[in-house]
Design an enzyme around this catalytic site. Structure first.
Site, mmCIF file in Angstrom:
data_model
loop_
_atom_site.group_PDB
_atom_site.id
_atom_site.type_symbol
_atom_site.label_atom_id
_atom_site.label_comp_id
_atom_site.label_asym_id
_atom_site.label_seq_id
_atom_site.Cartn_x
_atom_site.Cartn_y
_atom_site.Cartn_z
ATOM 1 N N TRP A 147 0.867 -1.188 0.000
ATOM 2 C CA TRP A 147 0.000 0.000 0.000
ATOM 3 C C TRP A 147 0.886 1.215 0.000
ATOM 4 C CZ3 TRP A 147 -0.322 3.989 3.679
ATOM 5 C CH2 TRP A 147 -1.279 4.969 3.351
ATOM 6 N N GLU A 203 -2.782 -2.943 -2.633
ATOM 7 C CA GLU A 203 -3.926 -2.396 -1.898
ATOM 8 C C GLU A 203 -4.255 -0.966 -2.320
ATOM 9 O OE1 GLU A 203 -3.280 -2.255 2.327
ATOM 10 O OE2 GLU A 203 -5.277 -1.463 2.733
ATOM 11 N N ASP A 257 -9.323 -3.372 1.257
ATOM 12 C CA ASP A 257 -9.473 -2.906 2.637
ATOM 13 C C ASP A 257 -10.904 -2.392 2.740
ATOM 14 O OD1 ASP A 257 -9.555 -1.013 4.854
ATOM 15 O OD2 ASP A 257 -7.384 -1.270 4.981
ATOM 16 N N HIS A 274 -8.285 -6.685 3.901
ATOM 17 C CA HIS A 274 -7.942 -5.971 5.125
ATOM 18 C C HIS A 274 -9.279 -5.629 5.748
ATOM 19 C CE1 HIS A 274 -3.569 -4.307 4.752
ATOM 20 N NE2 HIS A 274 -3.630 -5.617 4.860
ATOM 21 N N ASP A 320 -10.038 3.076 9.698
ATOM 22 C CA ASP A 320 -9.353 2.103 10.557
ATOM 23 C C ASP A 320 -9.930 1.915 11.951
ATOM 24 O OD1 ASP A 320 -7.167 1.539 8.643
ATOM 25 O OD2 ASP A 320 -6.760 3.653 8.922
ATOM 26 N N ASP A 344 -7.142 -5.045 9.699
ATOM 27 C CA ASP A 344 -6.419 -3.771 9.617
ATOM 28 C C ASP A 344 -7.196 -2.664 10.316
ATOM 29 O OD1 ASP A 344 -4.891 -1.607 9.070
ATOM 30 O OD2 ASP A 344 -5.226 -1.573 6.912
HETATM 31 C C1 RNT Z 1 -3.750 2.367 4.829
HETATM 32 C C2 RNT Z 1 -3.820 0.912 4.491
HETATM 33 C C3 RNT Z 1 -2.701 0.088 5.010
HETATM 34 C C4 RNT Z 1 -2.306 0.432 6.423
HETATM 35 C C5 RNT Z 1 -1.258 -0.496 6.992
HETATM 36 C C6 RNT Z 1 -0.672 0.037 8.248
HETATM 37 O O1 RNT Z 1 -4.876 3.054 4.534
HETATM 38 O O2 RNT Z 1 -5.035 0.394 4.918
HETATM 39 O O3 RNT Z 1 -3.010 -1.244 4.864
HETATM 40 O O4 RNT Z 1 -3.400 0.459 7.281
HETATM 41 O O5 RNT Z 1 -0.332 -0.740 6.038
HETATM 42 ZN ZN ZN Z 2 -5.282 -1.735 4.793
#
Ligand code: RNT
Ligand code: ZN
Length: 422
Positions: A188, A229, A262, A289, A299, A329
């Site tokens: 990512w 990602e 994600d 994720h 998140d 995640d």
């Molecule tokens: C960021 C992405 C990524 C991070 C991690 C820490 O928006 O979701 O995956 O959360 O790499």
């Molecule tokens: Zn992520």
């Protein structure tokens, strides 16, 4: 207590049997489904580089200052072992960021990371019988400060990050080889801009070239697998994200690699569950994720939400579970971090169990017969089946605390372990 859980389970089983669902079979299946648990919930995406990196830039932000953050690899490992003792099921994995390597207290530049920095993790993984995944780390670094890395207009910046990702892929291959199980390398990048750019194409062409360069080196699928990602926007990259979902999906299909979806990286009204059957006919495998988007943030701690249930229903109904890697995640430093971790991991398993306990054949038959009232009525009735009794039994048979008992375990851990930390 044990007897009560078993009695309730036996009653619940009968209810599911009426719909032709074999709860024992479902639990046997659930038992083996791996979750790749992210390391970065334990220290707010800090990592163990010297000088200690603070999460900055890149459109991600950890807010909160609860006591007990892991300061060392040992502390993080101790926390993870605690998490594992509270999450039912086997085959769990540990998802590392490259910034969590063991750099021996020295400053090592990101384009000099190498397999030796991960030997300690490999040993620990063997001892704890977990497998490892890895993420390249292209944020919280001076060379990412202007918002562009692999798609930067500066050749020197691109080359630095290309080398970093190449090294992370090499490390992933080493991990996979040593642990006898393919390590998923996820990429990512934060690249994007706060305001309207005029050269979207320029940056995307550069990103494509950087990826071609990076992926030119091939590794066997038996040791590592690549995944890309995308994202819709981040803080400071509201107007433009170079690595969007469309960009990576196209790239992945053309190059037969994976994408990482994600669940917090889409417009809040977009259904991520719906994407499963749209993508799986074209990609060999998919990485998830699992996160919880809330307004602008991607998140938050995962909970059993309608979105999460729909995602798993779609995975099960598409018979795609074997080709999908479930990763977590989220990062929330505003509450007990270990508690947050366990809430998210248990919620993921609960939602998965809920989706597994459904009479898909009956529902499909209704649908094919045009009996749409019956389909909707049954879907509604499923919501109040004694699903909790099955979950409790699953925890019991896995020797992890049943029901709310684990809350006390976290409270004790906070007093005995976390409070002692600086
Ligand atoms: C960021 C992405 C990524 C991070 C991690 C820490 O928006 O979701 O995956 O959360 O790499
Ligand atoms: Zn992520």
């Amino acid at each position: 207590m044990k007897e009560r859980i078993e009695t309730l389970y036996n009653i619940a089983t009968k209810k599911y049997e009426e719909l032709g669902i074999d709860t024992e079979g479902v639990l046997r299946n659930l038992q083996k489904i791996p979750l790749s648990i992210h390391c970065w919930q334990g220290d707010d995406v800090g990592g163990f580089e010297k000088p200690n990196a603070k999460l900055s830039g890149g459109g991600i932000l950890a807010t909160g200052n609860y006591l007990g953050k892991a300061n060392t690899i040992q502390e993080l490992q101790q926390d993870f072992e605690k998490v594992m003792s509270l999450v039912p099921g086997e085959n769990h994995r540990w998802n590392l960021h490259s910034s969590y390597g063991d750099f021996g207290g020295k400053f090592i530049e990101r384009n000099e990371f190498s397999p030796e920095h991960f030997q300690g993790w490999i040993e620990w993984a063997k001892e704890n019988k977990v497998k490892l995944d890895l993420n390249s780390t292209l944020f919280s670094h001076p060379k990412a400060n202007d918002g562009f890395t692999l798609s930067s207009k500066s050749k020197a910046i691109r080359e630095f990050w290309i080398e970093h990702v190449q090294r992370c892929r090499e490390i992933s291959a080493e991990i996979g080889k040593k642990l006898g199980d393919p390590c998923i390398h996820n990429l990512w990048i934060p690249d994007g801009s706060k305001d309207i750019p005029v050269d979207r194409m320029g940056h995307r062409q550069l990103l494509k070239e950087s990826l071609d360069d990076i992926l030119g080196k091939k590794y066997s699928n038996s040791v590592m697998k690549d995944s890309l990602e995308g994202k819709l926007f981040g803080i400071g990259s509201e107007a433009f994200v170079v690595g969007s979902h469309e960009f990576y999906l196209s790239y992945a299909i053309a190059n037969k690699i994976m994408v990482t979806i994600d669940t917090g990286h889409f417009h809040p009204t977009e259904s991520v569950g719906d994407k499963i059957s749209a993508i799986m006919p074209f990609l060999p495998e998919l990485m998830l994720h699992i996160s919880r988007g809330l307004r602008w943030d991607s998140d938050h701690v995962v909970i059993v939400s309608d979105d999460l249930i729909q995602l798993f229903e779609e995975i099960i109904r598409s018979q795609a579970l074997e080709r999908i890697h479930l990763g977590l995640d989220f990062f929330d430093p505003s509450i007990n971090r270990i508690g947050a971790w366990v809430i998210g991991a248990r919620a993921t398993k609960k939602a998965l169990l809920y989706a597994l306990l459904q009479p898909i054949e009956i529902l499909k038959e209704y649908e094919e017969n045009g009996q749409n009232f019956q389909r909707l009525a049954l879907l509604e009735e499923l919501k109040i089946l004694p699903f909790g009794a099955i979950w409790d039994y699953f925890c019991l048979t896995n020797d992890v605390p049943v029901g709310i008992k684990w809350i006390k375990e976290i409270e004790d851990y906070e007093i005995n372990v976390l409070k002692e930390r600086i």
